[in-house]
Design an enzyme around this catalytic site. Structure first.
Site, mmCIF file in Angstrom:
data_model
loop_
_atom_site.group_PDB
_atom_site.id
_atom_site.type_symbol
_atom_site.label_atom_id
_atom_site.label_comp_id
_atom_site.label_asym_id
_atom_site.label_seq_id
_atom_site.Cartn_x
_atom_site.Cartn_y
_atom_site.Cartn_z
ATOM 1 N N SER A 168 0.810 -1.197 0.000
ATOM 2 C CA SER A 168 0.000 0.000 0.000
ATOM 3 C C SER A 168 0.853 1.260 0.000
ATOM 4 O O SER A 168 1.125 1.826 -1.036
ATOM 5 C CB SER A 168 -0.964 -0.014 1.194
ATOM 6 O OG SER A 168 -1.799 1.112 1.182
ATOM 7 N N HIS B 68 6.207 11.950 8.628
ATOM 8 C CA HIS B 68 6.024 13.382 8.883
ATOM 9 C C HIS B 68 6.883 13.754 10.093
ATOM 10 O O HIS B 68 6.960 12.988 11.060
ATOM 11 C CB HIS B 68 4.558 13.719 9.176
ATOM 12 C CG HIS B 68 3.601 13.191 8.169
ATOM 13 N ND1 HIS B 68 3.390 13.798 6.946
ATOM 14 C CD2 HIS B 68 2.801 12.100 8.187
ATOM 15 C CE1 HIS B 68 2.501 13.110 6.260
ATOM 16 N NE2 HIS B 68 2.136 12.070 6.991
ATOM 17 N N CYS C 262 -0.341 -5.135 2.377
ATOM 18 C CA CYS C 262 -1.435 -6.075 2.170
ATOM 19 C C CYS C 262 -0.834 -7.352 1.624
ATOM 20 O O CYS C 262 -0.077 -7.328 0.661
ATOM 21 C CB CYS C 262 -2.460 -5.499 1.192
ATOM 22 S SG CYS C 262 -3.957 -6.502 1.036
#
Length: 253
Positions: free
Chosen positions: A103, A108, A131
């Protein structure tokens, strides 16, 4: 996984790891606090974070589809990598078909300093979502080693279900009792660690607090031997209190 299970179709279990680290520093003046923020902002700019996440992508056996990165003013940076596995197959027109079993990976940063004390904190949030068979827990040691981590909080969740060849639903495809099982023993010895797990929901939470404070490692542009003993004790006490509050998630002092 202890050997591959025989499945009916594709393993579509979604596994997500949210990983937060906090690095605390003592800077004795406002000017030094701002200098520390500028220093840490440069050390972990979007280019360096991209290199870290690209290696994480390689570790989970994925391919990079797209990279989005940004440095912010006055400080902070973000990187998002969209990942997939398998060959990209061009079909009619501009459409692209991919067999996606991975995915994304994101990071951050949040440098900040306390308005009334001499403490500054650098926070990094990382999310690794996969996944299929590969678990993002395999990247933990690398991620912990990539940053100076005084406090670490981790959440791991497995969602959805897949089926075996007989059609039985499988809500978990690997054994896990704690996130700590996936962290190097030497690393764990440096931290106090606490688990809060909800096994019925395949939800695992671990938080870790550094045990020992080597004061020199927390001083910005200051030598520990320049400080009198009482000052060293006061700074160490301030650092420990800050760490305990972040670790506890509440204002204690």
């Amino acid at each position: 996984m202890d050997g591959k299970m025989k499945l009916y179709g594709f393993n579509n279990l979604t596994k997500s790891l949210s990983f937060n680290i906090y690095d605390v520093c003592y800077a004795k003046t406002q000017r030094e606090q701002k200098d520390y923020i500028s220093y840490i902002d440069e050390q972990y700019n979007s280019d360096r974070l991209t290199k870290i996440l690209t290696h994480v992508t390689e570790m989970i056996g994925a391919k990079v589809l797209n990279i989005s990165k940004q440095d912010y003013e006055p400080q902070g940076a973000s990187v998002t990598i969209l990942v997939a596995e398998g060959s990209m197959i061009p079909v009619e027109g501009d459409t692209v078909v991919a067999h996606l079993d991975k995915s994304h990976v994101t990071v951050h940063t949040y440098p900040e300093y306390h308005p009334d004390t001499c403490l500054a904190t650098f926070r990094v949030d990382i999310d690794v979502a996969t996944c299929g068979e590969i678990t993002p827990l395999s990247t933990l040691d690398y991620l912990i080693g990539s940053f100076d981590s005084d406090i670490i909080t981790m959440d791991y969740r497995v969602r959805g279900f897949t089926r075996d060849v007989a059609g039985k639903k499988l809500f978990m495809d690997h054994k896990i009792t704690s996130i700590q099982d996936y962290i190097d023993t030497e690393t764990l010895q440096r931290y106090d660690a606490v688990d809060i797990n909800v096994y019925q929901a395949n939800l695992f939470h671990t938080k870790m607090l550094i045990k020992e404070i080597d004061l020199q490692n927390y001083l910005f542009n200051t030598d520990v031997y320049e400080l009198p003993p009482k000052t060293r004790l006061a700074i160490t006490d301030s650092l420990r209190k800050e760490m305990i509050e972040v670790f506890s998630g509440s204002n204690i002092y």
